[in-house]
Design a protein around this motif. Sequence first.
Motif, PDB file in Angstrom:
ATOM      1  N   ARG A 122       0.834  -1.189   0.000  1.00  0.00           N
ATOM      2  CA  ARG A 122       0.000   0.000   0.000  1.00  0.00           C
ATOM      3  C   ARG A 122       0.877   1.250   0.000  1.00  0.00           C
ATOM      4  O   ARG A 122       2.102   1.173   0.015  1.00  0.00           O
ATOM      5  CB  ARG A 122      -0.908   0.024   1.258  1.00  0.00           C
ATOM      6  N   GLY A 123       0.223   2.428  -0.008  1.00  0.00           N
ATOM      7  CA  GLY A 123       0.921   3.686   0.219  1.00  0.00           C
ATOM      8  C   GLY A 123       1.952   4.029  -0.832  1.00  0.00           C
ATOM      9  O   GLY A 123       1.843   3.659  -2.001  1.00  0.00           O
ATOM     10  N   GLU A 124       2.996   4.737  -0.365  1.00  0.00           N
ATOM     11  CA  GLU A 124       3.953   5.299  -1.316  1.00  0.00           C
ATOM     12  C   GLU A 124       4.736   4.233  -2.080  1.00  0.00           C
ATOM     13  O   GLU A 124       5.065   4.427  -3.248  1.00  0.00           O
ATOM     14  CB  GLU A 124       4.908   6.255  -0.598  1.00  0.00           C
TER      15      GLU A 124
ATOM     16  N   ASP B  47      -8.468   1.860   3.445  1.00  0.00           N
ATOM     17  CA  ASP B  47      -7.752   2.518   2.350  1.00  0.00           C
ATOM     18  C   ASP B  47      -8.619   2.719   1.106  1.00  0.00           C
ATOM     19  O   ASP B  47      -8.101   2.872   0.001  1.00  0.00           O
ATOM     20  CB  ASP B  47      -6.522   1.690   1.957  1.00  0.00           C
ATOM     21  N   ARG B  48      -9.945   2.728   1.279  1.00  0.00           N
ATOM     22  CA  ARG B  48     -10.826   2.878   0.113  1.00  0.00           C
ATOM     23  C   ARG B  48     -10.509   4.134  -0.697  1.00  0.00           C
ATOM     24  O   ARG B  48     -10.578   4.122  -1.930  1.00  0.00           O
ATOM     25  CB  ARG B  48     -12.286   2.920   0.567  1.00  0.00           C
ATOM     26  N   GLY B  49     -10.183   5.214  -0.017  1.00  0.00           N
ATOM     27  CA  GLY B  49      -9.910   6.459  -0.730  1.00  0.00           C
ATOM     28  C   GLY B  49      -8.441   6.713  -0.958  1.00  0.00           C
ATOM     29  O   GLY B  49      -8.040   7.850  -1.217  1.00  0.00           O
ATOM     30  N   SER B  50      -7.610   5.673  -0.896  1.00  0.00           N
ATOM     31  CA  SER B  50      -6.154   5.847  -0.963  1.00  0.00           C
ATOM     32  C   SER B  50      -5.679   6.175  -2.370  1.00  0.00           C
ATOM     33  O   SER B  50      -6.308   5.822  -3.373  1.00  0.00           O
ATOM     34  CB  SER B  50      -5.454   4.577  -0.473  1.00  0.00           C
ATOM     35  N   LEU B  51      -4.523   6.838  -2.421  1.00  0.00           N
ATOM     36  CA  LEU B  51      -3.937   7.213  -3.701  1.00  0.00           C
ATOM     37  C   LEU B  51      -3.468   5.988  -4.476  1.00  0.00           C
ATOM     38  O   LEU B  51      -3.637   5.912  -5.699  1.00  0.00           O
ATOM     39  CB  LEU B  51      -2.756   8.166  -3.482  1.00  0.00           C
ATOM     40  N   HIS B  52      -2.872   5.002  -3.785  1.00  0.00           N
ATOM     41  CA  HIS B  52      -2.304   3.870  -4.523  1.00  0.00           C
ATOM     42  C   HIS B  52      -3.390   3.066  -5.240  1.00  0.00           C
ATOM     43  O   HIS B  52      -3.167   2.547  -6.332  1.00  0.00           O
ATOM     44  CB  HIS B  52      -1.462   2.970  -3.602  1.00  0.00           C
ATOM     45  N   ALA B  53      -4.596   2.998  -4.621  1.00  0.00           N
ATOM     46  CA  ALA B  53      -5.691   2.273  -5.272  1.00  0.00           C
ATOM     47  C   ALA B  53      -6.156   2.995  -6.535  1.00  0.00           C
ATOM     48  O   ALA B  53      -6.536   2.359  -7.529  1.00  0.00           O
ATOM     49  CB  ALA B  53      -6.849   2.096  -4.300  1.00  0.00           C
TER      50      ALA B  53
ATOM     51  N   LEU C 276       4.713   6.615   7.908  1.00  0.00           N
ATOM     52  CA  LEU C 276       5.370   7.262   6.777  1.00  0.00           C
ATOM     53  C   LEU C 276       4.350   7.899   5.839  1.00  0.00           C
ATOM     54  O   LEU C 276       3.469   7.218   5.319  1.00  0.00           O
ATOM     55  CB  LEU C 276       6.219   6.239   6.014  1.00  0.00           C
ATOM     56  N   VAL C 277       4.474   9.203   5.625  1.00  0.00           N
ATOM     57  CA  VAL C 277       3.615   9.946   4.704  1.00  0.00           C
ATOM     58  C   VAL C 277       4.281  10.054   3.343  1.00  0.00           C
ATOM     59  O   VAL C 277       3.649   9.855   2.307  1.00  0.00           O
ATOM     60  CB  VAL C 277       3.309  11.353   5.259  1.00  0.00           C
ATOM     61  N   ALA C 278       5.566  10.382   3.352  1.00  0.00           N
ATOM     62  CA  ALA C 278       6.302  10.569   2.103  1.00  0.00           C
ATOM     63  C   ALA C 278       7.789  10.496   2.382  1.00  0.00           C
ATOM     64  O   ALA C 278       8.239  10.579   3.526  1.00  0.00           O
ATOM     65  CB  ALA C 278       5.949  11.915   1.463  1.00  0.00           C
ATOM     66  N   LYS C 279       8.550  10.329   1.292  1.00  0.00           N
ATOM     67  CA  LYS C 279      10.007  10.365   1.378  1.00  0.00           C
ATOM     68  C   LYS C 279      10.479  11.535   0.517  1.00  0.00           C
ATOM     69  O   LYS C 279      10.250  11.548  -0.687  1.00  0.00           O
ATOM     70  CB  LYS C 279      10.602   9.048   0.888  1.00  0.00           C
ATOM     71  N   LEU C 280      11.133  12.476   1.152  1.00  0.00           N
ATOM     72  CA  LEU C 280      11.672  13.627   0.436  1.00  0.00           C
ATOM     73  C   LEU C 280      13.156  13.371   0.186  1.00  0.00           C
ATOM     74  O   LEU C 280      13.922  13.168   1.130  1.00  0.00           O
ATOM     75  CB  LEU C 280      11.472  14.903   1.251  1.00  0.00           C
TER      76      LEU C 280
END
Length: 588
Positions: free
Chosen positions: A12-14, A38-44, A387-391
């Motif tokens: 899932r996720g990033e 995670d119904r509204g998740s970006l990866h889906a 973890l939200v993101a990796k910069l």
Amino acid sequence: MNRFTKILIANRGEIAVRVCRTLRELEIASVAIYSEADRGSLHAAFADEAYLVGPGPPAESYLNQERILDVARRSGAEAVHPGYGFLAENADFARAVEDAGFVWIGPPPEAMELMGSKVAARQTMSAAGVPIIPGTTEVVESAADVRRLGDEIGWPIAIKASAGGGGKGLKVVASADEVERAFEAARREGQAYFSDSAVYVERYLDNPRHVEVQVLADAQGSVIHLGERDCTIQRRHQKLVEETPSPAVDEELRAVIGGIAVDAARAVGYRSAGTIEGLLSSEGEYFFLEMNTRLQVEHTVTELVTGLDLVREQVLIAAGEPLSLSQEDVRLRGHAIECRINAEDPSTGFLPTPGRITGYREPAGPGVRVDSGVREGSEVVGLYDPLVAKLCVHGVDREHARRRMLRALGEYEIEGIETLVGFHRALLAHACFAAGETCHGVVESKELAEEAERLSHLTTKVPAASDGRVQGRNIQAEVEGRRFEITLLEPEPPHAELARRRRDRAQQGHHGAARDAIVTPMQGTVLAVEVAEGDEVEPGQVVCVVEAMKMENEITSPRAGTVSELSVEPGQPVTTGQVICLVTQDAD
């Protein structure tokens, strides 16, 4: 060689979004899985196809091997990429994937099994001549054995879960008095996270550098390394900042530890991308720590300095192709740094801060890369990793990369939740980081937390979006003469979240106002309750342990007194602000 046409991403996720991007470049269709949460998740939404893996507890959805394989069959996928976390290092799942007729994009299950047990890995590495940290190569059975080993090896020591990793199941013990509690906690975490309570003991190195080496191996027997990553900046044994090359490694040492990594991979018949993790002592000694038999979170910095796409390499190796380069072809250009943007609050000891992102804008410009799995309106779910993101940034040298990261952090805007953006700004501006030191004692200091809080309020605020939560609406539809019931996912109106919050406050108000109440500062699951009603407690005494976002958090009493109205038990889910118990002080 027969290339794949469709690959399922069992994550899932990033990382799921990141794998999708490479598959798109390879003209391979991507299949995502998602939980109820995670119904509204970006990866889906990002993948070419997406399937719900439910019903059942959302926390278990990404661990449900049968449902994941069923999705692979239904979707027509030919291979499975596990990402990292969840089932990525589960040898049984890798075997199940292969037994079901799919290709596993990862190492052989036998190598995963061997390196998944830290005890077995230490035995194998020692036999192969790879240096290991002094300690046991057998499972330790009792707290008494730990105390004896501590006296032999010297304090402090580290008690580690044999199947552990990422700081889970790791307890540092300074004296014999601390052994009993630490031994049980390490066993409990090992069982909870890895279904294996076995632990071992090794010498605890004081202020070492955490230096790891990226390796690639193909099915034809070729093994190469892609240089090292320095992951020394951690909190509670969880990585926060990673960079390559390491400030403490020169060309001569790089050749030595690279050779150790290649030898370690060969010793277990490795294939695919993997990482040999090690500790570099202040005296320059390098010890094998463990092998991560998967893609690492921090693989991005290696990609930036080598120009390689490690996911692409994994896919091609799994398809039977030989490595696209030799050791002599590997060139490290410039310097790269990654900052993990977690949903955590440094001012509260890095407690997780799940919630909804109401405003979001990523930095951009020369040398900047963001791997994220969120957008404006996304919910950071408390069931999963924070973890939200990796910069990530790339510069011509370390100082250039450091300044570029500070610029990018200043552009990063995340509203609605607390994150580590301010913390990273404070850390990268600190003299210890600029000098390339370990920053031991600085990362979790009060001074850095205060500076992080100040800096977190200096970014330009983006306007809040209407609530991004989705709600289902059932309708009936007819397709080619067959009737289906369909659930439409639609955004909730902005007032819905406000109504929920008012309702929650009304339900908890009579508790929240109680002067003697001890409340949980985060959403999570109670792992252990350390007190009973009627017990006398002292300030700082542990009342219960709550797991949130894959971390154990000890909830302590702020005062001395008597425990009453204990309202939680092990296994119970709790929400932020929920009352655990009352601690009343006796009248003088």
